[in-house]
Design a protein around this motif. Structure first.
Motif, PDB file in Angstrom:
ATOM      1  N   ARG A  33       0.843  -1.178   0.000  1.00 41.88           N
ATOM      2  CA  ARG A  33       0.000   0.000   0.000  1.00 41.88           C
ATOM      3  C   ARG A  33       0.888   1.242   0.000  1.00 41.88           C
ATOM      4  NH1 ARG A  33      -4.409  -1.284  -1.949  1.00 41.88           N
ATOM      5  NH2 ARG A  33      -5.375   0.557  -1.027  1.00 41.88           N
ATOM      6  N   GLN A  35       1.024   5.597  -0.065  1.00 38.70           N
ATOM      7  CA  GLN A  35       0.436   6.929   0.023  1.00 38.70           C
ATOM      8  C   GLN A  35       1.471   7.903  -0.531  1.00 38.70           C
ATOM      9  OE1 GLN A  35      -2.019   7.661   3.787  1.00 38.70           O
ATOM     10  NE2 GLN A  35      -0.586   6.091   4.479  1.00 38.70           N
ATOM     11  N   ASN A  81      -2.810  12.809  -5.196  1.00 40.19           N
ATOM     12  CA  ASN A  81      -2.449  11.503  -4.650  1.00 40.19           C
ATOM     13  C   ASN A  81      -2.175  10.542  -5.803  1.00 40.19           C
ATOM     14  OD1 ASN A  81      -2.224   9.041  -3.399  1.00 40.19           O
ATOM     15  ND2 ASN A  81      -4.214   9.101  -2.362  1.00 40.19           N
ATOM     16  N   GLU A  85      -3.594   4.327  -2.146  1.00 35.54           N
ATOM     17  CA  GLU A  85      -4.321   4.353  -0.882  1.00 35.54           C
ATOM     18  C   GLU A  85      -4.684   5.798  -0.537  1.00 35.54           C
ATOM     19  OE1 GLU A  85      -2.204   3.106   2.686  1.00 35.54           O
ATOM     20  OE2 GLU A  85      -3.922   1.841   3.201  1.00 35.54           O
ATOM     21  N   ILE A  87      -4.950   9.218   1.258  1.00 36.06           N
ATOM     22  CA  ILE A  87      -4.133   9.960   2.213  1.00 36.06           C
ATOM     23  C   ILE A  87      -5.073  10.724   3.133  1.00 36.06           C
ATOM     24  CG2 ILE A  87      -2.389  11.748   2.507  1.00 36.06           C
ATOM     25  CD1 ILE A  87      -1.349  11.095  -0.269  1.00 36.06           C
ATOM     26  N   GLN A 136      -7.263   8.477  -4.071  1.00 31.25           N
ATOM     27  CA  GLN A 136      -6.361   8.013  -5.124  1.00 31.25           C
ATOM     28  C   GLN A 136      -6.722   8.675  -6.449  1.00 31.25           C
ATOM     29  OE1 GLN A 136      -6.609   3.824  -5.787  1.00 31.25           O
ATOM     30  NE2 GLN A 136      -5.178   3.827  -7.505  1.00 31.25           N
ATOM     31  N   VAL A 163       3.319   8.823   4.477  1.00 32.71           N
ATOM     32  CA  VAL A 163       3.164   9.550   3.224  1.00 32.71           C
ATOM     33  C   VAL A 163       4.533   9.908   2.650  1.00 32.71           C
ATOM     34  CG1 VAL A 163       2.322  11.661   2.141  1.00 32.71           C
ATOM     35  CG2 VAL A 163       0.917  10.476   3.823  1.00 32.71           C
TER      36      VAL A 163
END
Length: 223
Positions: A33, A35, A81, A85, A87, A136, A163
């Protein structure tokens, strides 16, 4: 017998071995995953340059609200993004060059209901932006009105658990976000006789190519 001859003789067992290696090294990296906050300066323009008084040969006085800036510039920053995933609870600090001042901040276009999830505050040449979430492949744009701004001097620092922040060029924006669009949807791969398999639903084609190249380099060093 060199390594190439050995690989030719061994044949499909080597393919299975490579599949196991890729399953343990490549797949976890592709399916993790991510971010990833991506941002870019989409446009910059001098509305009133600092040299205007000298160019006209006359004193020029500007007033914006209660401020008397020496020059006026606009810049548009796109924030999005590019991970896979959502944010959440993101805080960003946009900083311009020393001596600059941000006079006004607004959305460059109407973001609809999403506007209620983004807030900002200004302190001289810095703007603190908070976003409740960025989905996303979603982005928004802020237009800044600034004085004493040096073109290209923008920096953006982001803070949120897990992130990663990346800057890109405006002309590469679509290419960056398209990485998540070319994913291998609904496909499951299995390695014969091993019981090993994985779902590549979140694996981007560009990342697959990168991982395969890295695996080839690794194997060539072992020869």
């Amino acid at each position: 017998m060199d390594t190439k001859e050995l690989l030719t003789i061994v044949g499909w067992p080597v393919t299975v071995l490579l599949g196991i290696v890729s399953g343990g090294i490549v797949v976890p990296r592709l399916t993790r995953r991510r971010q990833t906050l991506t941002w870019a300066i989409m446009s910059e323009a001098d509305l009133i340059p600092r040299e205007l008084s000298r160019t006209l040969g006359l004193p020029v006085t500007l007033q914006v609200g209660e401020a008397h800036p020496a020059s006026l510039s606009t810049l548009t920053i796109r924030i999005g993004n590019s991970g896979n995933e959502v944010i959440k609870d993101l805080t960003m600090a946009i900083a311009l060059n020393d001596g600059s001042s941000i006079l006004n901040v607004r959305f460059s276009s109407d973001p609809g209901e999403y506007a209620s999830h983004v807030r900002w505050s200004v302190d001289k040449g810095k703007c603190r932006v908070s976003a409740d979430f960025i989905n996303q492949d979603h982005h928004f744009e802020l237009e800044l009105l600034a004085s004493n701004y040096d073109a290209g001097s923008v920096d953006l620092d982001a803070s949120a658990p897990g992130v990663e922040s990346r800057r890109t060029n405006a002309n590469r924006w679509d290419a960056v976000l398209s990485r998540s669009l070319f994913s291998i949807k609904g496909m499951r791969y299995s390695i014969p006789f091993t019981g090993i398999g994985y779902d590549a639903g979140s694996a981007a084609m560009s990342e697959v190519a990168e991982e395969i190249r890295a695996l080839r380099k690794y194997l060539s060093r072992q020869q």
